[in-house]
Design a protein around this motif. Sequence first.
Motif, PDB file in Angstrom:
ATOM      1  N   GLY A  27     -11.100  -2.184   1.093  1.00  0.00           N
ATOM      2  CA  GLY A  27     -12.650  -2.779   1.541  1.00  0.00           C
ATOM      3  C   GLY A  27     -13.001  -1.742   2.420  1.00  0.00           C
ATOM      4  O   GLY A  27     -14.180  -1.888   2.854  1.00  0.00           O
TER       5      GLY A  27
ATOM      6  N   ARG B 267     -15.443   1.181   3.842  1.00  0.00           N
ATOM      7  CA  ARG B 267     -16.753   1.373   3.401  1.00  0.00           C
ATOM      8  C   ARG B 267     -17.601   3.107   4.962  1.00  0.00           C
ATOM      9  O   ARG B 267     -16.660   2.354   6.202  1.00  0.00           O
TER      10      ARG B 267
ATOM     11  N   GLU C  84      -8.738  10.976  -5.362  1.00  0.00           N
ATOM     12  CA  GLU C  84      -8.318   9.892  -5.539  1.00  0.00           C
ATOM     13  C   GLU C  84      -7.114   8.974  -5.575  1.00  0.00           C
ATOM     14  O   GLU C  84      -7.597   7.433  -5.230  1.00  0.00           O
TER      15      GLU C  84
ATOM     16  N   TYR D 116       1.225  -1.355  -0.141  1.00  0.00           N
ATOM     17  CA  TYR D 116       0.113  -0.178  -0.038  1.00  0.00           C
ATOM     18  C   TYR D 116       0.391   1.104   0.177  1.00  0.00           C
ATOM     19  O   TYR D 116       0.384   2.597  -0.275  1.00  0.00           O
TER      20      TYR D 116
ATOM     21  N   GLU E  88      -1.512   6.063   3.358  1.00  0.00           N
ATOM     22  CA  GLU E  88      -1.736   5.485   2.772  1.00  0.00           C
ATOM     23  C   GLU E  88      -1.621   3.854   3.872  1.00  0.00           C
ATOM     24  O   GLU E  88      -2.313   2.564   3.824  1.00  0.00           O
TER      25      GLU E  88
ATOM     26  N   TYR F 219      -7.526   8.453  -2.138  1.00  0.00           N
ATOM     27  CA  TYR F 219      -8.530   8.449  -1.035  1.00  0.00           C
ATOM     28  C   TYR F 219      -9.342   7.360  -1.813  1.00  0.00           C
ATOM     29  O   TYR F 219     -10.056   5.943  -0.810  1.00  0.00           O
ATOM     30  N   ARG F 220      -9.828   7.379  -3.022  1.00  0.00           N
ATOM     31  CA  ARG F 220     -10.793   6.022  -4.159  1.00  0.00           C
ATOM     32  C   ARG F 220     -10.357   4.599  -3.667  1.00  0.00           C
ATOM     33  O   ARG F 220     -10.655   4.055  -3.579  1.00  0.00           O
ATOM     34  N   ALA F 221      -9.170   5.174  -3.990  1.00  0.00           N
ATOM     35  CA  ALA F 221      -8.664   3.974  -4.144  1.00  0.00           C
ATOM     36  C   ALA F 221      -7.635   3.482  -2.926  1.00  0.00           C
ATOM     37  O   ALA F 221      -7.815   2.327  -3.492  1.00  0.00           O
TER      38      ALA F 221
ATOM     39  N   ILE G 274      -9.646   3.231  -0.436  1.00  0.00           N
ATOM     40  CA  ILE G 274     -11.493   2.932   0.341  1.00  0.00           C
ATOM     41  C   ILE G 274     -11.124   1.617  -0.948  1.00  0.00           C
ATOM     42  O   ILE G 274     -11.525   0.554  -0.469  1.00  0.00           O
ATOM     43  N   ARG G 275     -10.976   1.525  -1.674  1.00  0.00           N
ATOM     44  CA  ARG G 275     -11.369   0.217  -2.838  1.00  0.00           C
ATOM     45  C   ARG G 275     -10.344  -0.782  -2.466  1.00  0.00           C
ATOM     46  O   ARG G 275     -11.173  -1.434  -2.597  1.00  0.00           O
ATOM     47  N   ASP G 276      -9.347  -0.268  -2.039  1.00  0.00           N
ATOM     48  CA  ASP G 276      -8.178  -1.247  -2.020  1.00  0.00           C
ATOM     49  C   ASP G 276      -8.271  -2.671  -1.302  1.00  0.00           C
ATOM     50  O   ASP G 276      -8.533  -3.546  -0.431  1.00  0.00           O
TER      51      ASP G 276
END
Length: 89
Positions: A86, A88, A76, A15, A26, A78-80, A82-84
């Motif tokens: 999992g 919410r 961006e 990460y 991250e 942040y979204r990465a 959250i996606r990696d």
Amino acid sequence: MYLDSTKKAELFEKYGKSVKDTGSAESQIALFTFRISHLTEHLKNNHKDYNTERSLKRLVGKRRRLLDYLIKVDIERYRAVIRDLGIRK
């Protein structure tokens, strides 16, 4: 121990930017997420362990503050994260 140096290095490598990148948001969020999941499993079996419950709440707050920082700095990233991981909101 559930979190040894090899597991930390693996998290930081995956990460962060490198194995030695322990300071990026991250990598810290990934480390906190790992610790949070471990403490959550512990509390499922030991529901009267209030010290661990307090520690879990503090870790969740630290992770939340880091995620809020990432939203302000770079949405961006942040979204990465959250996606990696999992996570919410």
